[in-house]
Every structure is written in C-alpha cells, then in structure tokens.
Design a protein around this motif. Structure first.
Motif, PDB file in Angstrom:
ATOM      1  N   VAL A  67       0.863  -1.182   0.000  1.00 12.86           N
ATOM      2  CA  VAL A  67       0.000   0.000   0.000  1.00 12.86           C
ATOM      3  C   VAL A  67       0.899   1.231   0.000  1.00 12.86           C
ATOM      4  CG1 VAL A  67      -1.905   1.177   1.158  1.00 12.86           C
ATOM      5  CG2 VAL A  67      -1.697  -1.314   1.324  1.00 12.86           C
ATOM      6  N   GLN A  68       0.662   2.115  -0.948  1.00 11.57           N
ATOM      7  CA  GLN A  68       1.568   3.248  -1.168  1.00 11.57           C
ATOM      8  C   GLN A  68       0.870   4.577  -0.900  1.00 11.57           C
ATOM      9  OE1 GLN A  68       3.003   2.496  -5.273  1.00 11.57           O
ATOM     10  NE2 GLN A  68       2.554   0.353  -4.796  1.00 11.57           N
ATOM     11  N   LEU A  69       1.587   5.475  -0.223  1.00 10.69           N
ATOM     12  CA  LEU A  69       1.069   6.807   0.076  1.00 10.69           C
ATOM     13  C   LEU A  69       1.917   7.852  -0.638  1.00 10.69           C
ATOM     14  CD1 LEU A  69      -0.231   8.338   3.334  1.00 10.69           C
ATOM     15  CD2 LEU A  69       1.662   9.484   2.186  1.00 10.69           C
ATOM     16  N   TYR A  70       1.240   8.756  -1.336  1.00  5.34           N
ATOM     17  CA  TYR A  70       1.888   9.849  -2.068  1.00  5.34           C
ATOM     18  C   TYR A  70       1.294  11.176  -1.602  1.00  5.34           C
ATOM     19  CZ  TYR A  70       3.169   6.044  -5.280  1.00  5.34           C
ATOM     20  OH  TYR A  70       3.659   4.878  -5.832  1.00  5.34           O
TER      21      TYR A  70
ATOM     22  N   PHE B  75      -2.567  10.871  -1.505  1.00  6.66           N
ATOM     23  CA  PHE B  75      -3.037   9.770  -2.348  1.00  6.66           C
ATOM     24  C   PHE B  75      -2.621   8.446  -1.713  1.00  6.66           C
ATOM     25  CE2 PHE B  75      -1.565  13.377  -4.835  1.00  6.66           C
ATOM     26  CZ  PHE B  75      -2.629  13.690  -5.672  1.00  6.66           C
ATOM     27  N   ILE B  76      -3.522   7.488  -1.701  1.00  5.68           N
ATOM     28  CA  ILE B  76      -3.194   6.137  -1.248  1.00  5.68           C
ATOM     29  C   ILE B  76      -3.743   5.159  -2.278  1.00  5.68           C
ATOM     30  CG2 ILE B  76      -3.457   4.384   0.547  1.00  5.68           C
ATOM     31  CD1 ILE B  76      -3.845   6.587   2.576  1.00  5.68           C
TER      32      ILE B  76
ATOM     33  N   VAL C   6      -5.047   5.430  -7.458  1.00 12.02           N
ATOM     34  CA  VAL C   6      -5.073   5.896  -6.075  1.00 12.02           C
ATOM     35  C   VAL C   6      -6.410   6.554  -5.748  1.00 12.02           C
ATOM     36  CG1 VAL C   6      -2.570   6.277  -5.927  1.00 12.02           C
ATOM     37  CG2 VAL C   6      -4.055   8.108  -6.774  1.00 12.02           C
ATOM     38  N   LYS C   7      -6.672   6.633  -4.456  1.00 11.56           N
ATOM     39  CA  LYS C   7      -7.751   7.482  -3.962  1.00 11.56           C
ATOM     40  C   LYS C   7      -7.095   8.687  -3.298  1.00 11.56           C
ATOM     41  CE  LYS C   7     -11.318   3.998  -3.611  1.00 11.56           C
ATOM     42  NZ  LYS C   7     -12.451   3.468  -2.807  1.00 11.56           N
ATOM     43  N   GLU C   8      -7.845   9.784  -3.167  1.00 11.55           N
ATOM     44  CA  GLU C   8      -7.201  10.996  -2.672  1.00 11.55           C
ATOM     45  C   GLU C   8      -8.043  11.709  -1.630  1.00 11.55           C
ATOM     46  OE1 GLU C   8      -7.819  14.539  -5.704  1.00 11.55           O
ATOM     47  OE2 GLU C   8      -7.122  12.745  -6.784  1.00 11.55           O
ATOM     48  N   ALA C   9      -7.336  12.532  -0.857  1.00  6.39           N
ATOM     49  CA  ALA C   9      -7.966  13.378   0.161  1.00  6.39           C
ATOM     50  C   ALA C   9      -7.165  14.665   0.239  1.00  6.39           C
ATOM     51  CB  ALA C   9      -7.998  12.670   1.510  1.00  6.39           C
TER      52      ALA C   9
END
Length: 761
Positions: free
Chosen positions: A682-685, A744-745, A752-755
């Motif tokens: 699982v990657q976080l950007y 983004f995850i 990805v999904k974003e917040a």
C-alpha cells in the motif's frame, strides 16, 4: 585458530598494533592515538602509497590491468587491492604487506559484491521491486558473510543513483527512480553490509556509489555528461546518497560524469563542500576505475594536473589509475598539493583499516573453514529463492492464465528455458558463479507433473551478429543454434500446437545490461518478437516470462500476451523461484520501482514529474502531449498484480489540517477480494499544491506491506508529519510551506484514492 606462520607474522607487526582489548573498544580517541603514531613513522612516499588501489586477480572491470603490484606492496606503496578473493589469494598478498614492507601496514581487499558474491540474489532493480526492506538488508548481510569468508572486506556497493532513463544499462544496479524508496534501500544495504560492529570478521565496508548524479547521464549513455540544477540535485538525486551516509557508510565512490562542468573526481564542491562539510562524512573517498586518468579526455589537463585537481577536491584513493602514485610526491614538493591534504587522505584509509580490525589481525578475513561453511550455504540458497520470488512482478494476467494448472500440457519455449549463464545478470560476483545457477528447466524436471511439459528453443537469444560480437568477448557465450531461425520457429509452433498453454521465456542476455550496456532501443530483440507472433497465431494462451535488467517497451506484448511475468535476472535460485510462481505455490507481490514506457520516445519517463503551464488535455491542441502516443506509461511506478485482488476503501483523515508540530493520520481499509492469500504494498503519495518553487505531481512518502487471506480486511494507518512535507527551496534550505496538500493512497502511483489537507503555520 591461527596457523603457526600467521602467528609469527602477527608478532612481527606487534610494534604497530595495539592489544586486542583496545581494539574491541574501537573508540575514536584510541584510533587517533594509534594512527598518529603510525603516521609519524611514514615517509611521504608511503603516505602516497596508501592512496593507491590497484587491480589484481580474476576479474577486470576496465581496460587497464595493474602491473608491478607485488613490488609496490613490498615497498609499502599500495593501500588496498581489488578483484582479488579466495583465502589463498588474499593471504599471499597480505603476507607481502605485513611481512615484507617496512611498516607492515595491512591491505584492504575490495570487490564488486553488488547483488551477492557466490550466492547470487536478484539484480538490484529486481530486489528493489520487493519493497521489502528487511529482505534487502538480509541479502546484503548474507552477501557480506559470504564475501568476507572469501577474503574480502570492502564492497563497492550499494549503487544508489536515481535513474529515470531505462536506456542506461546500469539501471539494473540501482533501486529505480524514486528518492524516498531509494533512500530506504540505501540504508538497508549499508546496515546489512556493515552490521553493528565493523570489526567483526563477517562484515564488509560499504561504498556508496556513484557520487554523484550518474543515473542522469544524457541520452542514457554510460560515462556521459550530466547537467542539472542544484535544486533538482538536492530534492530528487541527493537523498539516497545522504541516507547511506547517515546510515554510517564507510566509503564513497566518485562517478565518471561531470557535474556543473567539472568531473566528479575533481569536483571540490561535491567532495568537500557537500559530502564533507554539509553531510559530515568522514570516511574515505575512492574514485571509480581510472576516473582520474579519464579527466584528461574531459579536457581538464594532463595526468599531473588531473591528479592535482582530484587531491585538492578531497579524493583519498585512486582506483587503478596510478596518478597519485606517479605524481603525488612531486605535487606536494612543488606546492601544488599540501602535505595536509595527503595526510588527511592517508589517515582516512588507515582509519578504515583500523575500523575493520585489520591492524589487530590482518588475516581475520582469511579462513578456509569459514569459506567452506559460508559459500553457497543452504540458508543463502533459501534466501536467494525467497528474494527471487518477492522480486517478481506480474504485469498482466488475463482470464487467469496464471497460475498454471497441474493437469495442463505445457510447452516451455525460448532460449532462456534451459539457460544458466544469463540467470545471474551482470555484476554476478565471482567469475564462475553462474555455473551454480539453477535453470527453469532443471526446476521443472524435479516436479511430479514433469511428464506434462514440452520444450522447444524457439529462437536464439541473440540473432543480431553485431550485438553478439560485442557481448561474446566479455563472457556472453552466445552460440547460434545449428538450425536456422525459421526452423527454430517452426519447431516451436509444432510444439505449441501439442500443448494447452505456452510459456515463452525470453528477454535480454546478461551483457545487454550493466556497465557499458546502454541500448537505444529497449524492446525484445526482433527474433524474439517474431517467435511470439508465431506462437500467438497458434491460438494457444501464451504466458510471457521475462528475464532482463531494465524496463522494456512491451506495448505489442501487453496487447497480445495472455500473461506477462517480470522475473528480472533472478540469481542462483531463479529456476525454482520462477517455477513456484508460475504454478501458484507462491503468489507474486512485486511492484515496479521504475516506470515502463510505451516506447523509447517517452524516455525519460517517471511518475514524480512536474506539471507544465499547459498540462495534458486530449481535447486541446496546445497542451503538453505527443501526437502519436499517450503521455502515460505502459506500467506505472509502483505497479504490480497478484493472483488475488485487493479493494481499497476511502481515505479517512483524523483532521483536515495540521501545524508543523502535529501529525495527520490517514487510514484506509484494504480487503483481499480474491480467492488466495496475497501480499499488497500500500503506497502513500503527497502533492504540495502551491509552492515557492514548482513541486512534483506526486511524491512517495510512505508504504506498508500487508498480507491478507481471502476475504480478510485490515485498516492501514499512515502518519504524515511536517518532515514529510519539507523540500529544498531556491536557496537550498530545507523547509515546509503552509498551504493545501493532496494525499493519495493506492496500489500504485496511478491507481489511487485521494484526500485533501492543509498545513497551517
């Protein structure tokens, strides 16, 4: 136990050695006292001699072989040797140094232990695709145990150059395109090589290379020019070098390229201002192979002049070139180089030997017993297989073509099915290491269902005689089949027609990647593509298994193959590892650490690019795009499939804003929605939406691996701090700036999904 002769030699050098108890404390103060005393006894010639690193032995990485080495060792004019290994060979040279030279200073022994020594692990680019830092560290530790049992105590690794151009052959040696992941891998490798106590006999002194920016060579051509802004250096290319230094790396290697118009080996800003003063590095700096001599071709002056420039830049050790040995004394006497500069360089080399415990016991790395127990030991072979499995990346899998089923009649076709020579890739340690590699076919023959397997060669690995003639003088061993290319294809088609599914095993020869192996076209060779087209026409499902050392252009293959498994050059246990993945005994979990372009015209291509003032818009002519291809890559950074599937929930933030002393927690539920257990990375950007300097569209800031059974869900939590939002501004100051951010995850850099959140100051 030391042999009697060795014990005698140790007594002979006791005048210059402290008792073992003192060395066990390994304090800086005692080291300084000892080396001060030793250097007072040294002549200028002997000090300059410590700066000399010749090549002796079984493997040469350049056009020059050092001569007269034994005589220079006896004169005390050699600081270390590289390309010599095995206890017997090392002992012979070490005995000369400690028994026949005036001051009996031991030698340091270096070698390119890049992805294993005798037991070979996947190439570095492949290993990075595991995203498993513990695995990376364990492979470096195993390599150190094996190499140190073969007489070595210094490795020219890790290579931490950020690389975004797959034409460059040396992308195989590094961790890909991302500075965050590259930094984590750099740290893991340094810790793995050096351990917690460098004076133990199973450690290697790490050497970070190539400082600096070597991965940005123009046109992807080895040894070529590099030119970039300092802000790009600090934000995108420097971080892995610095991470390795912070992890305690004992040495650094200069790069061949120029930086800001000055070759790295003469670049005082790089070697002294950045490395020594900004990063507080106090280890030794060694050049790459004849890098000082090559500055003559750069246009920096004659041999004496480039030696002067290198010494004054802060270089300590001259690899093979003998420039320091020839001109060092004269440069000091003429005032071109200060005595203090020579003393500082000599001291750092002696300190490295002290920290390795060589003054206490010059033969501590010379043990036939350790050699027999450590080389190709079962635990290392098991680790080689584990690493190979975890490095593989499933690029495509239509209609569940993989895993293969035991009741299927399977045709294994391709020149790499039975191959050993190419499995280990470039920089594969000791010269005969490939003979221990286990081919895919050898693994298949051990299976109970082997009666279902058919084989055809299908094509030569390389038909192009120009390429073959460049590879074979350097160990390529590419011998064309006695059958014509068409006969090989016809035979393969006939074999495929008897099967339920075809597995085509294709890729590069090992010599097509690594040093001096740049390519202007990075697809499969034409003869291999012709084989695939013929197999496609049979109507049978075709699984493509790749063995290669760089991202390839696979647009046709992606459209026409039923499944594609990227195995890289997987190492000693490649065959068993590939077989276990193909048959579903292991579920592939690797993720790409370097973007795969659609075609070479997209290069350089990488995920963390900058936006333009006219970003891509398919419906607008005057925006940044190609007329003949999409902007997007074929496979993005972080991409990799599984035999199962994963779903991601929505991102939940514990707060929508933070100040520099706070942290934000981002949470997301990940669920295994498939039928088998699998591991997901699982990657976080993060994206800084407005900055005083332009910021990338995405930057990797965290990742976690999670193992999930079918139907199982887990909540993944990430913590984002002010440090994660910092960057170097136009003044080269590390800062964060208040404003809006996107988070983004996802499963890769694209999907990805974003917040949104804010940093408030």
């Amino acid at each position: 136990m030391l042999k009697k002769k060795t014990a005698t030699l140790l007594i002979a050098i006791s005048t210059f050695c402290l008792p073992p108890a003192v060395y066990s404390q390994n304090s800086d103060a005692k080291m300084k006292t000892y080396i001060d005393a030793l250097m007072k006894k040294m002549t200028l010639e002997e000090k300059v001699g410590q700066l000399h690193l010749p090549s002796v032995g079984f493997d040469v990485t350049g056009p020059i072989v050092s001569k007269g080495v034994e005589e220079n060792i006896r004169k005390g004019l050699v600081g270390g040797v590289f390309n010599t290994y095995t206890p017997n060979a090392v002992r012979k040279l070490q005995e000369m140094a400690v028994n026949e030279s005036r001051l009996k200073i031991p030698l340091i022994f270096g070698y390119d232990v890049i992805h294993g020594h005798r037991t070979i692990f996947p190439i570095s680019l492949g290993l990075s695709s595991s995203w498993d830092m513990d695995l990376v560290k364990r492979t470096a530790r195993a390599a150190a145990e094996e190499a140190s049992a073969d007489g070595l105590n210094w490795t020219f690794s890790p290579m931490v150059d950020i690389a975004r151009d797959p034409r460059w052959g040396r992308v195989s040696e590094g961790a890909g395109e991302d500075p965050f992941l590259g930094s984590a891998i750099a740290k893991a490798m340094v810790v793995g090589y050096q351990g917690t106590d460098l004076s133990l006999n199973n450690t290697l002194l790490a050497c970070v290379k190539h400082f600096a920016l070597y991965g940005a060579s123009e046109a992807g051509r080895d040894y070529n020019t590099v030119d970039m802004s300092r802000i790009k250096m600090y934000n995108e290319y420097f971080p892995p070098y610095k991470a390795a230094i912070n992890a305690g790396a004992g040495s650094v290697m200069t790069s061949f390229n120029e930086v800001e118009g000055i070759p790295a080996s003469a670049n005082k800003w790089l070697m002294t201002d950045v490395l020594r003063k900004q990063w507080n590095f106090n280890g030794l700096i060694v050049t790459d192979y004849t890098a000082i001599n090559e500055m003559i071709n750069h246009g920096m002056g004659d041999e004496k002049k480039v030696g002067e420039l290198s010494l004054n830049a802060g270089v300590d050790m001259d690899m093979v070139g003998e420039v320091f040995l020839k001109h060092g004394v004269e440069l000091v006497k003429s005032g071109k180089v200060s005595q203090a500069q020579i003393d500082a360089a000599c001291r750092r080399i002696l300190e490295a030997k002290y920290k390795l415990g060589l003054f206490q016991d010059p033969y501590k790395y010379v043990s036939e017993e350790r050699n027999k127990s450590q080389i190709l030991s079962q635990d290392k072979l098991d680790l080689s297989k584990e690493a190979a499995v975890k490095s593989m990346v499933l690029l495509k899998n239509s209609n569940e073509a993989l895993p293969l089923k035991s009741n299927q009649k399977i045709a294994f076709i391709g020149p790499l099915v039975k191959d050993q020579r190419n499995l280990v890739g470039s920089w594969s340690g000791a010269s005969d290491t490939y003979k221990n590699a286990r081919s895919l076919w050898s693994a298949l023959e051990l299976r109970s269902d082997k009666s279902n397997f058919l084989y055809a060669k299908g094509c030569n690995l390389v038909d192009d005689s120009l390429i073959r003639n460049k590879l074979n003088p350097h160990g390529g061993d590419i011998i064309p089949d006695s059958k014509s290319p068409q006969q090989l294809i016809d035979e393969a088609v006939k074999t495929a027609q008897q099967a339920d599914v075809v597995v085509a095993v294709l890729g590069e020869a090992f010599g097509m990647t690594g040093e001096a192996a740049s390519r202007s076209s990075i697809g499969l060779l034409d003869n291999q593509v012709e084989l695939l087209k013929a197999l496609k026409k049979t109507g049978k499902p075709v699984v493509l298994v790749l063995m290669n050392g760089r991202p390839l252009t696979l647009e046709w293959e992606d459209k026409n193959m039923d499944a594609i498994l990227e195995t890289w050059f997987s190492g000693t246990m490649a065959g068993p590892a590939i077989a276990s993945v193909l048959f579903g005994e292991q579920n592939p979990s690797g993720k790409l650490t370097m973007t795969f372009p659609r075609n070479v015209g997209q290069v350089p291509i990488y995920y963390n690019n900058k936006n333009t003032g006219r970003p891509f818009d398919e419906n607008q002519k005057y925006t940044s795009k190609y007329l003949d291809a999409p902007n997007t890559p074929l496979y993005p950074f972080g991409y990799g499939l599984s035999y199962t599937s994963f779903s991601y929930g929505d991102i939940k933030l514990n707060t929508a804003s933070m100040n520099p002393s706070q942290k934000i927690t981002a949470s997301m539920q990940v669920t295994n929605t498939g039928k088998v257990e699998g591991v997901e990375t699982v990657q976080l950007y993060v994206r800084d939406m407005v900055g005083s300097v332009t910021r990338p569209v995405k930057e990797l800031k965290a990742f976690q691996q999670v193992s999930l059974k079918p139907g199982e869900s887990k909540m993944i939590n990430f913590s984002i701090s002010n440090e994660d939002l910092m960057f170097y501004n136009s003044d080269l100051k590390m800062i964060s700036e208040a404003g809006d951010f996107k988070l983004f995850i996802g499963t890769n850099s694209r999907d990805v999904k974003e917040a949104n959140f804010k940093l408030v100051k």
